[in-house]
Design a protein around this motif. Structure first.
Motif, PDB file in Angstrom:
ATOM      1  N   MET A   1       0.819  -1.203   0.000  1.00  0.00           N
ATOM      2  CA  MET A   1       0.000   0.000   0.000  1.00  0.00           C
ATOM      3  C   MET A   1       0.860   1.265   0.000  1.00  0.00           C
ATOM      4  SD  MET A   1      -2.844  -1.203   2.795  1.00  0.00           S
ATOM      5  CE  MET A   1      -3.667   0.374   2.802  1.00  0.00           C
ATOM      6  N   ALA A   2       2.145   1.130   0.361  1.00  0.00           N
ATOM      7  CA  ALA A   2       3.020   2.303   0.369  1.00  0.00           C
ATOM      8  C   ALA A   2       3.417   2.727  -1.039  1.00  0.00           C
ATOM      9  CB  ALA A   2       4.276   2.000   1.179  1.00  0.00           C
ATOM     10  N   VAL A   3       3.315   1.809  -2.013  1.00  0.00           N
ATOM     11  CA  VAL A   3       3.839   2.086  -3.355  1.00  0.00           C
ATOM     12  C   VAL A   3       3.109   3.230  -4.053  1.00  0.00           C
ATOM     13  CG1 VAL A   3       4.270   1.115  -5.639  1.00  0.00           C
ATOM     14  CG2 VAL A   3       4.691  -0.270  -3.592  1.00  0.00           C
ATOM     15  N   PRO A   4       1.765   3.218  -4.165  1.00  0.00           N
ATOM     16  CA  PRO A   4       1.110   4.297  -4.925  1.00  0.00           C
ATOM     17  C   PRO A   4       1.339   5.679  -4.318  1.00  0.00           C
ATOM     18  CG  PRO A   4      -0.391   2.447  -4.579  1.00  0.00           C
ATOM     19  CD  PRO A   4       0.792   2.210  -3.702  1.00  0.00           C
ATOM     20  N   LEU A   5       1.098   5.822  -3.008  1.00  0.00           N
ATOM     21  CA  LEU A   5       1.241   7.130  -2.384  1.00  0.00           C
ATOM     22  C   LEU A   5       2.695   7.573  -2.336  1.00  0.00           C
ATOM     23  CD1 LEU A   5      -0.272   9.457  -1.124  1.00  0.00           C
ATOM     24  CD2 LEU A   5      -0.126   8.311   1.095  1.00  0.00           C
ATOM     25  N   GLY A   6       3.602   6.640  -2.075  1.00  0.00           N
ATOM     26  CA  GLY A   6       5.020   6.972  -2.072  1.00  0.00           C
ATOM     27  C   GLY A   6       5.486   7.428  -3.454  1.00  0.00           C
ATOM     28  N   ALA A   7       5.011   6.759  -4.497  1.00  0.00           N
ATOM     29  CA  ALA A   7       5.404   7.120  -5.864  1.00  0.00           C
ATOM     30  C   ALA A   7       4.863   8.498  -6.241  1.00  0.00           C
ATOM     31  CB  ALA A   7       4.900   6.061  -6.849  1.00  0.00           C
ATOM     32  N   VAL A   8       3.619   8.781  -5.872  1.00  0.00           N
ATOM     33  CA  VAL A   8       3.024  10.095  -6.163  1.00  0.00           C
ATOM     34  C   VAL A   8       3.788  11.199  -5.445  1.00  0.00           C
ATOM     35  CG1 VAL A   8       0.988  11.541  -5.775  1.00  0.00           C
ATOM     36  CG2 VAL A   8       0.715   9.240  -6.703  1.00  0.00           C
ATOM     37  N   THR A   9       4.103  10.966  -4.174  1.00  0.00           N
ATOM     38  CA  THR A   9       4.833  11.971  -3.392  1.00  0.00           C
ATOM     39  C   THR A   9       6.202  12.233  -3.984  1.00  0.00           C
ATOM     40  OG1 THR A   9       3.691  11.169  -1.397  1.00  0.00           O
ATOM     41  CG2 THR A   9       5.605  12.586  -1.069  1.00  0.00           C
ATOM     42  N   TRP A  10       6.904  11.169  -4.362  1.00  0.00           N
ATOM     43  CA  TRP A  10       8.242  11.320  -4.946  1.00  0.00           C
ATOM     44  C   TRP A  10       8.167  12.066  -6.276  1.00  0.00           C
ATOM     45  CZ3 TRP A  10      10.911   9.549  -9.310  1.00  0.00           C
ATOM     46  CH2 TRP A  10      12.298   9.699  -9.246  1.00  0.00           C
ATOM     47  N   TRP A  11       7.143  11.765  -7.085  1.00  0.00           N
ATOM     48  CA  TRP A  11       6.986  12.438  -8.382  1.00  0.00           C
ATOM     49  C   TRP A  11       6.732  13.923  -8.192  1.00  0.00           C
ATOM     50  CZ3 TRP A  11       2.920  15.125 -10.679  1.00  0.00           C
ATOM     51  CH2 TRP A  11       3.088  15.418 -12.033  1.00  0.00           C
ATOM     52  N   VAL A  12       5.867  14.283  -7.238  1.00  0.00           N
ATOM     53  CA  VAL A  12       5.597  15.698  -6.970  1.00  0.00           C
ATOM     54  C   VAL A  12       6.866  16.394  -6.486  1.00  0.00           C
ATOM     55  CG1 VAL A  12       4.336  17.306  -5.472  1.00  0.00           C
ATOM     56  CG2 VAL A  12       3.142  15.364  -6.496  1.00  0.00           C
ATOM     57  N   ALA A  13       7.602  15.736  -5.586  1.00  0.00           N
ATOM     58  CA  ALA A  13       8.839  16.329  -5.070  1.00  0.00           C
ATOM     59  C   ALA A  13       9.874  16.508  -6.177  1.00  0.00           C
ATOM     60  CB  ALA A  13       9.415  15.460  -3.954  1.00  0.00           C
ATOM     61  N   LEU A  14       9.886  15.589  -7.156  1.00  0.00           N
ATOM     62  CA  LEU A  14      10.867  15.635  -8.237  1.00  0.00           C
ATOM     63  C   LEU A  14      10.501  16.672  -9.292  1.00  0.00           C
ATOM     64  CD1 LEU A  14      13.446  14.251  -9.405  1.00  0.00           C
ATOM     65  CD2 LEU A  14      11.891  12.765 -10.708  1.00  0.00           C
ATOM     66  N   THR A  15       9.214  16.793  -9.618  1.00  0.00           N
ATOM     67  CA  THR A  15       8.815  17.613 -10.769  1.00  0.00           C
ATOM     68  C   THR A  15       8.203  18.958 -10.399  1.00  0.00           C
ATOM     69  OG1 THR A  15       6.607  16.582 -10.874  1.00  0.00           O
ATOM     70  CG2 THR A  15       8.388  15.526 -12.132  1.00  0.00           C
ATOM     71  N   ARG A  16       7.689  19.113  -9.171  1.00  0.00           N
ATOM     72  CA  ARG A  16       6.980  20.338  -8.818  1.00  0.00           C
ATOM     73  C   ARG A  16       7.710  21.196  -7.793  1.00  0.00           C
ATOM     74  NH1 ARG A  16       4.367  21.512 -12.729  1.00  0.00           N
ATOM     75  NH2 ARG A  16       3.248  23.034 -11.443  1.00  0.00           N
ATOM     76  N   LEU A  17       8.664  20.632  -7.073  1.00  0.00           N
ATOM     77  CA  LEU A  17       9.416  21.414  -6.088  1.00  0.00           C
ATOM     78  C   LEU A  17      10.711  21.869  -6.738  1.00  0.00           C
ATOM     79  CD1 LEU A  17       8.875  19.344  -2.795  1.00  0.00           C
ATOM     80  CD2 LEU A  17       7.330  20.925  -3.980  1.00  0.00           C
ATOM     81  N   HIS A  18      10.729  23.100  -7.208  1.00  0.00           N
ATOM     82  CA  HIS A  18      11.851  23.603  -7.992  1.00  0.00           C
ATOM     83  C   HIS A  18      12.909  24.294  -7.140  1.00  0.00           C
ATOM     84  CE1 HIS A  18       9.362  22.745 -11.497  1.00  0.00           C
ATOM     85  NE2 HIS A  18       8.394  23.473 -10.957  1.00  0.00           N
ATOM     86  N   ASP A  19      12.495  24.881  -6.034  1.00  0.00           N
ATOM     87  CA  ASP A  19      13.417  25.638  -5.196  1.00  0.00           C
ATOM     88  C   ASP A  19      14.209  24.716  -4.282  1.00  0.00           C
ATOM     89  OD1 ASP A  19      12.375  27.889  -6.345  1.00  0.00           O
ATOM     90  OD2 ASP A  19      11.028  28.362  -4.684  1.00  0.00           O
ATOM     91  N   GLU A  20      15.324  25.231  -3.816  1.00  0.00           N
ATOM     92  CA  GLU A  20      16.124  24.510  -2.825  1.00  0.00           C
ATOM     93  C   GLU A  20      16.378  25.445  -1.640  1.00  0.00           C
ATOM     94  OE1 GLU A  20      16.745  22.097  -1.083  1.00  0.00           O
ATOM     95  OE2 GLU A  20      17.849  20.863  -2.526  1.00  0.00           O
ATOM     96  N   TRP A  21      16.319  24.879  -0.446  1.00  0.00           N
ATOM     97  CA  TRP A  21      16.520  25.663   0.776  1.00  0.00           C
ATOM     98  C   TRP A  21      17.690  25.062   1.540  1.00  0.00           C
ATOM     99  CZ3 TRP A  21      11.943  23.681  -1.015  1.00  0.00           C
ATOM    100  CH2 TRP A  21      10.988  24.611  -1.477  1.00  0.00           C
ATOM    101  N   ARG A  22      18.776  25.795   1.601  1.00  0.00           N
ATOM    102  CA  ARG A  22      19.965  25.332   2.340  1.00  0.00           C
ATOM    103  C   ARG A  22      20.685  26.552   2.907  1.00  0.00           C
ATOM    104  NH1 ARG A  22      23.592  22.860  -2.661  1.00  0.00           N
ATOM    105  NH2 ARG A  22      23.257  24.559  -4.144  1.00  0.00           N
ATOM    106  N   ASP A  23      20.135  27.083   3.970  1.00  0.00           N
ATOM    107  CA  ASP A  23      20.614  28.334   4.548  1.00  0.00           C
ATOM    108  C   ASP A  23      21.957  28.185   5.253  1.00  0.00           C
ATOM    109  OD1 ASP A  23      18.104  30.207   4.226  1.00  0.00           O
ATOM    110  OD2 ASP A  23      17.361  28.263   4.888  1.00  0.00           O
ATOM    111  N   ALA A  24      22.398  26.932   5.496  1.00  0.00           N
ATOM    112  CA  ALA A  24      23.703  26.719   6.144  1.00  0.00           C
ATOM    113  C   ALA A  24      24.692  26.068   5.184  1.00  0.00           C
ATOM    114  CB  ALA A  24      23.538  25.848   7.390  1.00  0.00           C
ATOM    115  N   ARG A  25      24.484  26.291   3.871  1.00  0.00           N
ATOM    116  CA  ARG A  25      25.342  25.648   2.872  1.00  0.00           C
ATOM    117  C   ARG A  25      26.808  26.075   3.078  1.00  0.00           C
ATOM    118  NH1 ARG A  25      22.364  29.521   0.458  1.00  0.00           N
ATOM    119  NH2 ARG A  25      23.405  31.165  -0.760  1.00  0.00           N
ATOM    120  N   GLY A  26      27.688  25.117   2.848  1.00  0.00           N
ATOM    121  CA  GLY A  26      29.108  25.386   3.000  1.00  0.00           C
ATOM    122  C   GLY A  26      29.656  25.061   4.374  1.00  0.00           C
TER     123      GLY A  26
END
Length: 467
Positions: free
Chosen positions: A176-201
């Motif tokens: 049961m984890a496969v469909p929802l996990g796959a949808v979440t990963w797809w949204v994170a991969l294709t719709r979340l364009h920004d990156e937040w790393r305020d302590a980079r370096g």
């Protein structure tokens, strides 16, 4: 909001898309955990697990989650929260799916550790991303919706898990984890364009992470085995000493895993974390007590008890967005204090349950606790996350999750000690109802008192935040 790094030419991420992805993952994790809890006896029988191994199935997941939360929060601040979130969804989904084909207890336990690591990546980065994209005036509502997703997963897990286990077998729960996990990963991969790393370096604290991991492992395993092996107390003591050593190491490092100065210089952050630990330590044992009480004392069947126990998380699911909106309109510390008070009142009321108590008494306890937790969780998280700089959002997110799991371990340890003192190692059954009720009453009174101590801390936090 924190500054986000956007890929050239890519559209900025919409807050609603972040919230959708985070809510899907926040639903999936508790759903799988509570669904597996229902199927544990069947899983143990099919895999030939001993009682100790069966207990480890739950313990190693909580242990892994606790160990990696702070680390993943810090890595998210350095490497990027979106990146850690994506990896977390992938690791959790793959590990959960792999459990479908697990044929031995050792393999099952290893996959549970990996599953806990994936969950820690999601927990530590998800809420931090939500806070990064939502302005302060609507942050509480967004976090409240996230909390509602958690409680929806908790509510649906036992019911659907029981139905699937009975109709198809326990292995299909993990698919049961496969469909929802796959949808979440797809949204994170294709719709979340920004990156937040305020302590980079900044460098990652490997030494502090190793000391912390060993300390948490000793605490978790010691708490789980303390009833069966008195040597486990040495593990608990070693874990406490390890935490003290960790704090000492962190106080001297330029780029620590945990900025100890936050605990001393930021009273709102420190008191919020302590309030979270107290609340979860006081309330985590209620589900176990109520399940045993309803089935052993009241004589309800497992499915009947399950429907009674769903009442609390359902109310939490409904009220969490409302609690978040209240946190946007009023001081979140005040709203969280009201929630803590309602939780304490529910625990005290539950301590009066006896052999002749009505189910209406149980329902009232469940509803009052649901109201209390619904008004506490998201406002308290809003208070903690809003009290730190953007560069510490991942750390703060990991810290809230760590306080939750540490509180659960404290609650588990208290219940284990109480059962040992009052029941002398005998199982809960119709013959041991009187000592079980004495044990439950003693623990609930202590937990209720702990909640009211938390009210004083929250009241102090209100005064600090008002300055």
């Amino acid at each position: 909001m924190s500054d986000a790094i956007t890929t050239t030419g890519a559209p900025r991420t919409r807050p609603g898309e972040v919230l959708f992805a985070v809510c899907c993952s926040l639903f999936l994790m508790p759903f799988m955990l509570s669904a597996v809890g229902v199927a544990l006896p069947v899983i143990g029988h099919d895999l030939g697990a001993s009682a100790v191994e069966l207990g480890l199935i739950e313990t190693v997941y909580v242990m892994s989650l606790s160990i990696f939360l702070l680390m993943m929060g810090r890595l998210g601040d350095i490497q990027g929260r979106r990146r850690i979130f994506r990896w977390g969804v992938g690791v959790f989904t793959i590990a959960t799916t792999a459990l479908w084909v697990a044929t031995s207890v050792p393999l099952f336990l290893v996959l549970r550790v990996v599953q806990g690591m994936g969950a820690s990546m999601i927990n530590a980065s998800g809420l931090a991303m939500v806070v990064s994209v939502y302005p302060r005036e609507s942050r509480g509502r967004a976090l409240g919706i996230g909390a509602a997703a958690v409680y929806a997963g908790i509510s649906c897990g036992p019911v659907l898990g029981g139905i699937i286990t009975s109709a198809m077998g326990w292995r299909y729960i993990f698919l049961m984890a496969v469909p929802l996990g796959a949808v979440t990963w797809w949204v994170a991969l294709t719709r979340l364009h920004d990156e937040w790393r305020d302590a980079r370096g900044e460098p990652f604290d490997i030494v502090g992470s190793a000391v912390y991991a060993v300390a948490i492992a000793l605490l978790a395993l010691g708490a789980a085995w303390v009833e069966n092996d008195h040597r486990a107390w040495w593990a608990v003591a070693g874990g406490v000493a390890g935490i003290a050593l960790f704090l000492r190491i962190e106080s001297k490092r330029q780029h620590p895993l945990l900025d100890v100065q936050l605990l001393f210089s930021n009273a709102t952050f420190a008191l919020g974390c302590l309030a979270a630990c107290i609340n979860y330590a006081a309330t985590a044992g209620m589900m176990l007590f109520m399940s045993l009480y309803l089935q052993t004392v009241q004589g309800l069947a497992p499915d009947e008890a399950g429907f009674m126990l769903v009442l609390q998380p359902l109310l939490q699911m409904v009220l969490s967005p409302y609690g978040g909106r209240l946190a946007d309109r009023y001081a979140p510390e005040r709203v969280a204090t009201v929630g803590m008070a309602a939780s304490g009142a529910a625990l005290i009321l539950a301590s009066f349950l006896g052999q002749d108590s009505s189910l209406w008494h149980v329902a009232l306890v469940q509803m009052l606790l649901g109201i209390g937790l619904g008004l506490f969780a998201s406002p308290n998280t809003t208070s903690i996350m809003s009290s730190v700089e953007p560069r510490h959002l991942g750390l703060a997110s990991g810290m809230t999750g760590t306080m939750r799991t540490l509180g659960m371990m404290v609650s588990m340890l208290a219940v284990t000690i109480s059962f040992s003192l009052f029941m002398g190692g005998h199982p809960v059954s119709a013959e041991t109802v009187p000592p079980f009720l004495r044990s439950m009453r003693a623990d609930l009174l202590v937990f209720g008192g702990l909640c009211f101590a938390g009210i004083l801390l929250s009241a102090l936090r209100v005064r600090v935040a008002a300055r």
